[in-house]
Design a protein around this motif. Sequence first.
Motif, PDB file in Angstrom:
ATOM      1  N   MET A  29       0.850  -1.264  -0.058  1.00 59.08           N
ATOM      2  CA  MET A  29       0.152  -0.017   0.001  1.00 59.08           C
ATOM      3  C   MET A  29       0.999   1.395  -0.123  1.00 59.08           C
ATOM      4  SD  MET A  29      -3.313   0.652   1.892  1.00 59.08           S
ATOM      5  CE  MET A  29      -4.311   2.044   1.362  1.00 59.08           C
ATOM      6  N   ARG A  30       0.609   2.387  -0.810  1.00 60.17           N
ATOM      7  CA  ARG A  30       1.147   3.473  -0.775  1.00 60.17           C
ATOM      8  C   ARG A  30       0.989   4.449   0.523  1.00 60.17           C
ATOM      9  NH1 ARG A  30       0.291   7.164  -6.114  1.00 60.17           N
ATOM     10  NH2 ARG A  30       1.478   8.472  -4.794  1.00 60.17           N
ATOM     11  N   GLU A  31       2.085   4.865   0.954  1.00 62.35           N
ATOM     12  CA  GLU A  31       1.986   5.846   1.784  1.00 62.35           C
ATOM     13  C   GLU A  31       1.178   7.205   1.303  1.00 62.35           C
ATOM     14  OE1 GLU A  31       4.966   9.052   3.969  1.00 62.35           O
ATOM     15  OE2 GLU A  31       5.891   7.266   2.954  1.00 62.35           O
ATOM     16  N   LYS A  32       0.252   7.600   2.419  1.00 59.67           N
ATOM     17  CA  LYS A  32      -0.858   8.453   1.992  1.00 59.67           C
ATOM     18  C   LYS A  32      -0.050  10.004   2.422  1.00 59.67           C
ATOM     19  CE  LYS A  32      -4.689   5.498   2.099  1.00 59.67           C
ATOM     20  NZ  LYS A  32      -6.102   5.179   2.819  1.00 59.67           N
ATOM     21  N   ASP A  33       0.764  10.356   1.428  1.00 63.99           N
ATOM     22  CA  ASP A  33       1.377  11.674   1.453  1.00 63.99           C
ATOM     23  C   ASP A  33       0.937  12.547   0.229  1.00 63.99           C
ATOM     24  OD1 ASP A  33       2.521  10.627  -0.710  1.00 63.99           O
ATOM     25  OD2 ASP A  33       4.521  10.851  -0.259  1.00 63.99           O
ATOM     26  N   THR A  34       1.626  13.732   0.357  1.00 58.80           N
ATOM     27  CA  THR A  34       0.987  14.444  -0.596  1.00 58.80           C
ATOM     28  C   THR A  34       0.839  14.252  -2.185  1.00 58.80           C
ATOM     29  OG1 THR A  34       1.816  16.484   0.685  1.00 58.80           O
ATOM     30  CG2 THR A  34       1.361  16.960  -1.375  1.00 58.80           C
ATOM     31  N   GLN A  35       1.935  13.445  -2.555  1.00 56.68           N
ATOM     32  CA  GLN A  35       1.998  12.873  -3.790  1.00 56.68           C
ATOM     33  C   GLN A  35       0.812  11.986  -4.257  1.00 56.68           C
ATOM     34  OE1 GLN A  35       3.727  14.024  -6.577  1.00 56.68           O
ATOM     35  NE2 GLN A  35       2.149  12.881  -7.465  1.00 56.68           N
ATOM     36  N   TYR A  36       0.558  11.045  -3.108  1.00 57.47           N
ATOM     37  CA  TYR A  36      -0.698  10.136  -3.009  1.00 57.47           C
ATOM     38  C   TYR A  36      -1.994  11.083  -3.150  1.00 57.47           C
ATOM     39  CZ  TYR A  36      -4.328   6.943  -1.353  1.00 57.47           C
ATOM     40  OH  TYR A  36      -5.493   6.197  -1.444  1.00 57.47           O
ATOM     41  N   VAL A  37      -2.144  12.130  -2.584  1.00 58.26           N
ATOM     42  CA  VAL A  37      -3.421  12.867  -2.692  1.00 58.26           C
ATOM     43  C   VAL A  37      -3.602  13.607  -4.068  1.00 58.26           C
ATOM     44  CG1 VAL A  37      -4.629  14.894  -2.099  1.00 58.26           C
ATOM     45  CG2 VAL A  37      -3.724  13.365  -0.313  1.00 58.26           C
ATOM     46  N   LEU A  38      -2.405  13.950  -4.729  1.00 56.38           N
ATOM     47  CA  LEU A  38      -2.248  14.507  -5.807  1.00 56.38           C
ATOM     48  C   LEU A  38      -2.721  13.562  -7.075  1.00 56.38           C
ATOM     49  CD1 LEU A  38       0.924  16.773  -5.607  1.00 56.38           C
ATOM     50  CD2 LEU A  38      -1.511  17.636  -5.902  1.00 56.38           C
ATOM     51  N   ASP A  39      -1.953  12.376  -6.912  1.00 56.04           N
ATOM     52  CA  ASP A  39      -2.381  11.296  -7.854  1.00 56.04           C
ATOM     53  C   ASP A  39      -3.694  10.795  -7.655  1.00 56.04           C
ATOM     54  OD1 ASP A  39       0.062  11.177  -9.088  1.00 56.04           O
ATOM     55  OD2 ASP A  39       0.858   9.474  -7.423  1.00 56.04           O
ATOM     56  N   TRP A  40      -4.441  10.630  -6.325  1.00 55.05           N
ATOM     57  CA  TRP A  40      -5.788  10.473  -6.338  1.00 55.05           C
ATOM     58  C   TRP A  40      -6.746  11.402  -6.953  1.00 55.05           C
ATOM     59  CZ3 TRP A  40     -10.254  12.003  -3.764  1.00 55.05           C
ATOM     60  CH2 TRP A  40     -11.132  11.022  -3.530  1.00 55.05           C
ATOM     61  N   ILE A  41      -6.396  12.465  -6.921  1.00 51.98           N
ATOM     62  CA  ILE A  41      -7.322  13.589  -7.481  1.00 51.98           C
ATOM     63  C   ILE A  41      -7.265  13.589  -9.122  1.00 51.98           C
ATOM     64  CG2 ILE A  41      -7.525  16.198  -7.795  1.00 51.98           C
ATOM     65  CD1 ILE A  41      -6.676  16.571  -4.845  1.00 51.98           C
ATOM     66  N   ALA A  42      -5.917  13.333  -9.517  1.00 48.37           N
ATOM     67  CA  ALA A  42      -5.900  13.298 -10.897  1.00 48.37           C
ATOM     68  C   ALA A  42      -6.457  12.036 -11.465  1.00 48.37           C
ATOM     69  CB  ALA A  42      -4.260  13.401 -11.383  1.00 48.37           C
ATOM     70  N   ILE A  43      -6.369  11.107 -10.844  1.00 49.36           N
ATOM     71  CA  ILE A  43      -7.086   9.608 -11.315  1.00 49.36           C
ATOM     72  C   ILE A  43      -8.755  10.128 -11.119  1.00 49.36           C
ATOM     73  CG2 ILE A  43      -7.485   7.487 -10.887  1.00 49.36           C
ATOM     74  CD1 ILE A  43      -4.657   7.259 -10.070  1.00 49.36           C
ATOM     75  N   GLN A  44      -9.035  10.572 -10.135  1.00 49.94           N
ATOM     76  CA  GLN A  44     -10.603  10.943 -10.004  1.00 49.94           C
ATOM     77  C   GLN A  44     -10.917  11.872 -11.379  1.00 49.94           C
ATOM     78  OE1 GLN A  44     -13.170  10.745  -7.687  1.00 49.94           O
ATOM     79  NE2 GLN A  44     -12.113   9.390  -6.304  1.00 49.94           N
ATOM     80  N   GLU A  45     -10.172  12.691 -11.592  1.00 50.94           N
ATOM     81  CA  GLU A  45     -10.640  13.612 -12.850  1.00 50.94           C
ATOM     82  C   GLU A  45     -10.345  12.897 -14.330  1.00 50.94           C
ATOM     83  OE1 GLU A  45      -8.393  17.153 -12.648  1.00 50.94           O
ATOM     84  OE2 GLU A  45      -9.160  17.844 -11.075  1.00 50.94           O
ATOM     85  N   LEU A  46      -9.546  11.815 -14.195  1.00 50.41           N
ATOM     86  CA  LEU A  46      -9.391  10.999 -15.510  1.00 50.41           C
ATOM     87  C   LEU A  46     -10.513  10.423 -15.829  1.00 50.41           C
ATOM     88  CD1 LEU A  46      -7.489   9.866 -17.638  1.00 50.41           C
ATOM     89  CD2 LEU A  46      -6.721   8.185 -16.049  1.00 50.41           C
ATOM     90  N   VAL A  47     -11.002   9.619 -14.487  1.00 47.92           N
ATOM     91  CA  VAL A  47     -12.121   8.471 -14.701  1.00 47.92           C
ATOM     92  C   VAL A  47     -13.729   9.476 -15.138  1.00 47.92           C
ATOM     93  CG1 VAL A  47     -13.864   7.377 -13.470  1.00 47.92           C
ATOM     94  CG2 VAL A  47     -11.359   6.802 -13.146  1.00 47.92           C
ATOM     95  N   ALA A  48     -13.464  10.726 -14.439  1.00 51.05           N
ATOM     96  CA  ALA A  48     -14.618  11.712 -14.914  1.00 51.05           C
ATOM     97  C   ALA A  48     -14.504  12.184 -16.397  1.00 51.05           C
ATOM     98  CB  ALA A  48     -14.973  12.919 -13.912  1.00 51.05           C
ATOM     99  N   GLU A  49     -13.260  12.647 -16.862  1.00 55.31           N
ATOM    100  CA  GLU A  49     -13.172  12.860 -18.164  1.00 55.31           C
ATOM    101  C   GLU A  49     -13.444  11.733 -19.210  1.00 55.31           C
ATOM    102  OE1 GLU A  49     -11.643  15.590 -21.475  1.00 55.31           O
ATOM    103  OE2 GLU A  49     -12.543  15.607 -19.482  1.00 55.31           O
ATOM    104  N   TYR A  50     -13.294  10.478 -18.807  1.00 56.93           N
ATOM    105  CA  TYR A  50     -13.484   9.333 -19.647  1.00 56.93           C
ATOM    106  C   TYR A  50     -15.023   9.499 -20.226  1.00 56.93           C
ATOM    107  CZ  TYR A  50     -14.595   4.555 -21.023  1.00 56.93           C
ATOM    108  OH  TYR A  50     -15.103   3.546 -21.983  1.00 56.93           O
ATOM    109  N   GLY A  51     -15.990   9.868 -19.370  1.00 57.83           N
ATOM    110  CA  GLY A  51     -17.264   9.949 -19.722  1.00 57.83           C
ATOM    111  C   GLY A  51     -17.639  11.189 -20.235  1.00 57.83           C
ATOM    112  N   GLN A  52     -17.189  12.434 -19.788  1.00 55.92           N
ATOM    113  CA  GLN A  52     -17.681  13.567 -20.006  1.00 55.92           C
ATOM    114  C   GLN A  52     -16.864  13.667 -21.652  1.00 55.92           C
ATOM    115  OE1 GLN A  52     -16.773  16.519 -17.098  1.00 55.92           O
ATOM    116  NE2 GLN A  52     -18.135  15.532 -15.746  1.00 55.92           N
ATOM    117  N   ALA A  53     -15.898  13.265 -21.830  1.00 55.87           N
ATOM    118  CA  ALA A  53     -15.226  13.454 -23.100  1.00 55.87           C
ATOM    119  C   ALA A  53     -15.874  12.643 -24.235  1.00 55.87           C
ATOM    120  CB  ALA A  53     -13.635  12.802 -23.054  1.00 55.87           C
TER     121      ALA A  53
END
Length: 164
Positions: free
Chosen positions: A1-25
């Motif tokens: 499991m990844r350490e939940k540091d700042t990079q984890y949060v940034l990656d988590w947000i980027a992936i959330q946006e990617l999944v939303a973009e899949y459908g919206q695009a």
Amino acid sequence: MREKDTQYVLDWIAIQELVAEYGQAIDFGKDTGDWSRWANVFTPQLTADYSRFMGGEPIHITREQAAEYGRVAVSAFSRVQHATATTIRIHFKNQTQAQVMAYAEVAHYFTLGGVQQEWTIVARYTHDVVKTAEGWRIEKVLLDPVHYRGNPLGLEFVQGKRLA
């Protein structure tokens, strides 16, 4: 499991946006004819597994071929609307790979005999995503239908049927 540091949060947000973009695009591509946004959610080569939905086998294609595949799949509809769940599950395999599960409700609209019709699929998407120089991108997509409602002709349209 990844350490939940700042990079984890940034990656988590980027992936959330990617999944939303899949459908919206997809919706944007249908509305404007510009499928570059949808192509951009993918890695240059990807695996698209729509076999549970369309039959057949998973396909290995380029992102440009994926954009054309999407364009053709929704061509019979006047509009489409992807409503992707805002809560998705991300399992980080390491710093640059993750698997994402998200639910979506996708409405497809068309007119039949002058009457507005709707066909909706409720589905679970599983995306294998990788962190690239372009950011997080989808390397594999699996669409698993959960439920259909509305005019079943919509499913036939997605599968390539057209009215004469």
